[in-house]
Design a protein around this motif. Sequence first.
Motif, PDB file in Angstrom:
ATOM      1  N   TYR A   1       0.813  -1.214   0.000  1.00 38.27           N
ATOM      2  CA  TYR A   1       0.000   0.000   0.000  1.00 38.27           C
ATOM      3  C   TYR A   1       0.850   1.269   0.000  1.00 38.27           C
ATOM      4  O   TYR A   1       0.329   2.358  -0.228  1.00 38.27           O
ATOM      5  N   LEU A   2       2.150   1.116   0.239  1.00 39.16           N
ATOM      6  CA  LEU A   2       3.039   2.268   0.109  1.00 39.16           C
ATOM      7  C   LEU A   2       3.039   2.783  -1.326  1.00 39.16           C
ATOM      8  O   LEU A   2       3.255   3.964  -1.562  1.00 39.16           O
ATOM      9  N   LEU A   3       2.795   1.887  -2.285  1.00 33.09           N
ATOM     10  CA  LEU A   3       2.694   2.314  -3.686  1.00 33.09           C
ATOM     11  C   LEU A   3       1.508   3.259  -3.880  1.00 33.09           C
ATOM     12  O   LEU A   3       1.600   4.241  -4.616  1.00 33.09           O
ATOM     13  N   LEU A   4       0.396   2.971  -3.205  1.00 37.69           N
ATOM     14  CA  LEU A   4      -0.765   3.865  -3.294  1.00 37.69           C
ATOM     15  C   LEU A   4      -0.486   5.205  -2.612  1.00 37.69           C
ATOM     16  O   LEU A   4      -0.888   6.260  -3.114  1.00 37.69           O
ATOM     17  N   ILE A   5       0.197   5.159  -1.480  1.00 41.89           N
ATOM     18  CA  ILE A   5       0.536   6.395  -0.771  1.00 41.89           C
ATOM     19  C   ILE A   5       1.470   7.237  -1.636  1.00 41.89           C
ATOM     20  O   ILE A   5       1.276   8.451  -1.777  1.00 41.89           O
ATOM     21  N   ALA A   6       2.469   6.596  -2.228  1.00 42.49           N
ATOM     22  CA  ALA A   6       3.388   7.318  -3.118  1.00 42.49           C
ATOM     23  C   ALA A   6       2.627   7.919  -4.294  1.00 42.49           C
ATOM     24  O   ALA A   6       2.873   9.062  -4.678  1.00 42.49           O
ATOM     25  N   ALA A   7       1.684   7.153  -4.856  1.00 45.82           N
ATOM     26  CA  ALA A   7       0.891   7.658  -5.979  1.00 45.82           C
ATOM     27  C   ALA A   7       0.141   8.921  -5.577  1.00 45.82           C
ATOM     28  O   ALA A   7       0.144   9.915  -6.303  1.00 45.82           O
ATOM     29  N   ALA A   8      -0.489   8.892  -4.410  1.00 49.03           N
ATOM     30  CA  ALA A   8      -1.272  10.041  -3.957  1.00 49.03           C
ATOM     31  C   ALA A   8      -0.376  11.256  -3.702  1.00 49.03           C
ATOM     32  O   ALA A   8      -0.713  12.378  -4.103  1.00 49.03           O
ATOM     33  N   VAL A   9       0.771  11.042  -3.058  1.00 47.41           N
ATOM     34  CA  VAL A   9       1.667  12.159  -2.734  1.00 47.41           C
ATOM     35  C   VAL A   9       2.228  12.791  -4.006  1.00 47.41           C
ATOM     36  O   VAL A   9       2.212  14.006  -4.171  1.00 47.41           O
ATOM     37  N   TRP A  10       2.745  11.957  -4.915  1.00 51.83           N
ATOM     38  CA  TRP A  10       3.349  12.485  -6.147  1.00 51.83           C
ATOM     39  C   TRP A  10       2.291  13.168  -7.014  1.00 51.83           C
ATOM     40  O   TRP A  10       2.545  14.223  -7.589  1.00 51.83           O
ATOM     41  N   PHE A  11       1.107  12.564  -7.118  1.00 48.32           N
ATOM     42  CA  PHE A  11       0.056  13.154  -7.949  1.00 48.32           C
ATOM     43  C   PHE A  11      -0.398  14.496  -7.367  1.00 48.32           C
ATOM     44  O   PHE A  11      -0.534  15.485  -8.094  1.00 48.32           O
ATOM     45  N   ALA A  12      -0.637  14.540  -6.052  1.00 47.98           N
ATOM     46  CA  ALA A  12      -1.081  15.789  -5.418  1.00 47.98           C
ATOM     47  C   ALA A  12      -0.022  16.878  -5.567  1.00 47.98           C
ATOM     48  O   ALA A  12      -0.349  18.035  -5.876  1.00 47.98           O
ATOM     49  N   ALA A  13       1.238  16.527  -5.364  1.00 47.65           N
ATOM     50  CA  ALA A  13       2.312  17.512  -5.526  1.00 47.65           C
ATOM     51  C   ALA A  13       2.347  18.015  -6.964  1.00 47.65           C
ATOM     52  O   ALA A  13       2.478  19.227  -7.208  1.00 47.65           O
ATOM     53  N   GLY A  14       2.209  17.106  -7.920  1.00 43.97           N
ATOM     54  CA  GLY A  14       2.243  17.492  -9.329  1.00 43.97           C
ATOM     55  C   GLY A  14       1.109  18.430  -9.703  1.00 43.97           C
ATOM     56  O   GLY A  14       1.320  19.437 -10.382  1.00 43.97           O
ATOM     57  N   VAL A  15      -0.093  18.111  -9.248  1.00 44.81           N
ATOM     58  CA  VAL A  15      -1.243  18.954  -9.557  1.00 44.81           C
ATOM     59  C   VAL A  15      -1.056  20.346  -8.954  1.00 44.81           C
ATOM     60  O   VAL A  15      -1.325  21.358  -9.608  1.00 44.81           O
ATOM     61  N   ASN A  16      -0.574  20.414  -7.726  1.00 46.57           N
ATOM     62  CA  ASN A  16      -0.387  21.720  -7.082  1.00 46.57           C
ATOM     63  C   ASN A  16       0.700  22.546  -7.767  1.00 46.57           C
ATOM     64  O   ASN A  16       0.544  23.757  -7.942  1.00 46.57           O
ATOM     65  N   ILE A  17       1.793  21.912  -8.157  1.00 44.56           N
ATOM     66  CA  ILE A  17       2.865  22.645  -8.835  1.00 44.56           C
ATOM     67  C   ILE A  17       2.414  23.083 -10.229  1.00 44.56           C
ATOM     68  O   ILE A  17       2.671  24.218 -10.646  1.00 44.56           O
ATOM     69  N   ALA A  18       1.726  22.196 -10.947  1.00 43.75           N
ATOM     70  CA  ALA A  18       1.214  22.568 -12.273  1.00 43.75           C
ATOM     71  C   ALA A  18       0.212  23.717 -12.157  1.00 43.75           C
ATOM     72  O   ALA A  18       0.181  24.609 -13.004  1.00 43.75           O
ATOM     73  N   ARG A  19      -0.580  23.710 -11.090  1.00 49.45           N
ATOM     74  CA  ARG A  19      -1.553  24.789 -10.862  1.00 49.45           C
ATOM     75  C   ARG A  19      -0.846  26.141 -10.708  1.00 49.45           C
ATOM     76  O   ARG A  19      -1.281  27.143 -11.271  1.00 49.45           O
ATOM     77  N   LEU A  20       0.263  26.147  -9.975  1.00 47.36           N
ATOM     78  CA  LEU A  20       1.039  27.389  -9.838  1.00 47.36           C
ATOM     79  C   LEU A  20       1.591  27.837 -11.192  1.00 47.36           C
ATOM     80  O   LEU A  20       1.569  29.026 -11.519  1.00 47.36           O
ATOM     81  N   GLY A  21       2.094  26.880 -11.964  1.00 44.29           N
ATOM     82  CA  GLY A  21       2.639  27.210 -13.281  1.00 44.29           C
ATOM     83  C   GLY A  21       1.577  27.721 -14.234  1.00 44.29           C
ATOM     84  O   GLY A  21       1.781  28.720 -14.937  1.00 44.29           O
ATOM     85  N   LEU A  22       0.438  27.054 -14.247  1.00 42.56           N
ATOM     86  CA  LEU A  22      -0.644  27.491 -15.144  1.00 42.56           C
ATOM     87  C   LEU A  22      -1.184  28.859 -14.731  1.00 42.56           C
ATOM     88  O   LEU A  22      -1.524  29.672 -15.589  1.00 42.56           O
ATOM     89  N   GLY A  23      -1.228  29.103 -13.419  1.00 39.67           N
ATOM     90  CA  GLY A  23      -1.661  30.424 -12.952  1.00 39.67           C
ATOM     91  C   GLY A  23      -0.733  31.517 -13.454  1.00 39.67           C
ATOM     92  O   GLY A  23      -1.181  32.577 -13.892  1.00 39.67           O
ATOM     93  N   ALA A  24       0.571  31.239 -13.403  1.00 37.33           N
ATOM     94  CA  ALA A  24       1.543  32.219 -13.904  1.00 37.33           C
ATOM     95  C   ALA A  24       1.432  32.354 -15.420  1.00 37.33           C
ATOM     96  O   ALA A  24       1.546  33.454 -15.964  1.00 37.33           O
ATOM     97  N   ALA A  25       1.196  31.236 -16.106  1.00 42.84           N
ATOM     98  CA  ALA A  25       1.074  31.278 -17.569  1.00 42.84           C
ATOM     99  C   ALA A  25      -0.160  32.076 -17.987  1.00 42.84           C
ATOM    100  O   ALA A  25      -0.103  32.856 -18.945  1.00 42.84           O
ATOM    101  N   LEU A  26      -1.250  31.887 -17.282  1.00 39.59           N
ATOM    102  CA  LEU A  26      -2.478  32.614 -17.611  1.00 39.59           C
ATOM    103  C   LEU A  26      -2.404  34.079 -17.199  1.00 39.59           C
ATOM    104  O   LEU A  26      -3.195  34.892 -17.668  1.00 39.59           O
ATOM    105  N   GLY A  27      -1.429  34.400 -16.345  1.00 36.78           N
ATOM    106  CA  GLY A  27      -1.237  35.788 -15.935  1.00 36.78           C
ATOM    107  C   GLY A  27      -0.673  36.652 -17.048  1.00 36.78           C
ATOM    108  O   GLY A  27      -0.640  37.866 -16.939  1.00 36.78           O
TER     109      GLY A  27
END
Length: 150
Positions: free
Chosen positions: A7-33
Motif C-alpha cells: 500500500y506504500l505504492l498507493l501512498i506514493a501515488a497520492a503524494v506524487w500526484f497531489a504535488a504534481g497537480v499543485n505545482i502545475a496549478r502554480l505554473g498554469l496560474g503564472a502562464a495565464l497571468g
Amino acid sequence: MRVKAKYLLLIAAAVWFAAGVNIARLGLGAALGGNAEPWVLILGIPLVFLAFHAMFSRLVGKHADRIRGYGEENMHVLRFFDVKGYVIMAIMMGGGLGLRAAGLVPEWFVAFFYTGLGIALALAGIGFLVHFFKRGDTITCPITKHTRVA
C-alpha cells in the motif's frame, strides 16, 4: 501508523500526484497571468516535462522495486521514500519556495518550469498507481524468504 508494504505504492501515488497537480496549478496560474511569451511556454513546458519525466520514470521504478522488496511486512506509512528521496524533496521544495519568496524567480520562468515539472510529477504519481495495480502483489517463499512479484 503502519500499513502493508504494497500500500506504500498507493501512498506514493497520492503524494506524487497531489504535488504534481499543485505545482502545475502554480505554473498554469503564472502562464495565464500573461507574463510569459507564448513561444516560451510552447517550447519550455515540453522541454521541462521531458527532462523531469525521464528522471521521475526511473525513480518510480526504483522506489516501486524497493517497496515490493519489503514483501508483506507492515511498514510505516512514510517508508514510500527512502532517506535520499526525502532529502531531495526537501531541497527541491525549500529551493522553490525560497527562490519564489525572495523574488529571484520571474513569473515567466514559473509559468513554463512549474507547469512542465508539475505534469511530470503528476504522471509519476500515475506511474506508482500502475505499479500497484499491475505488480503490487508479492509472494514470499516461507523456506527461502525469496520474494517475487505475483
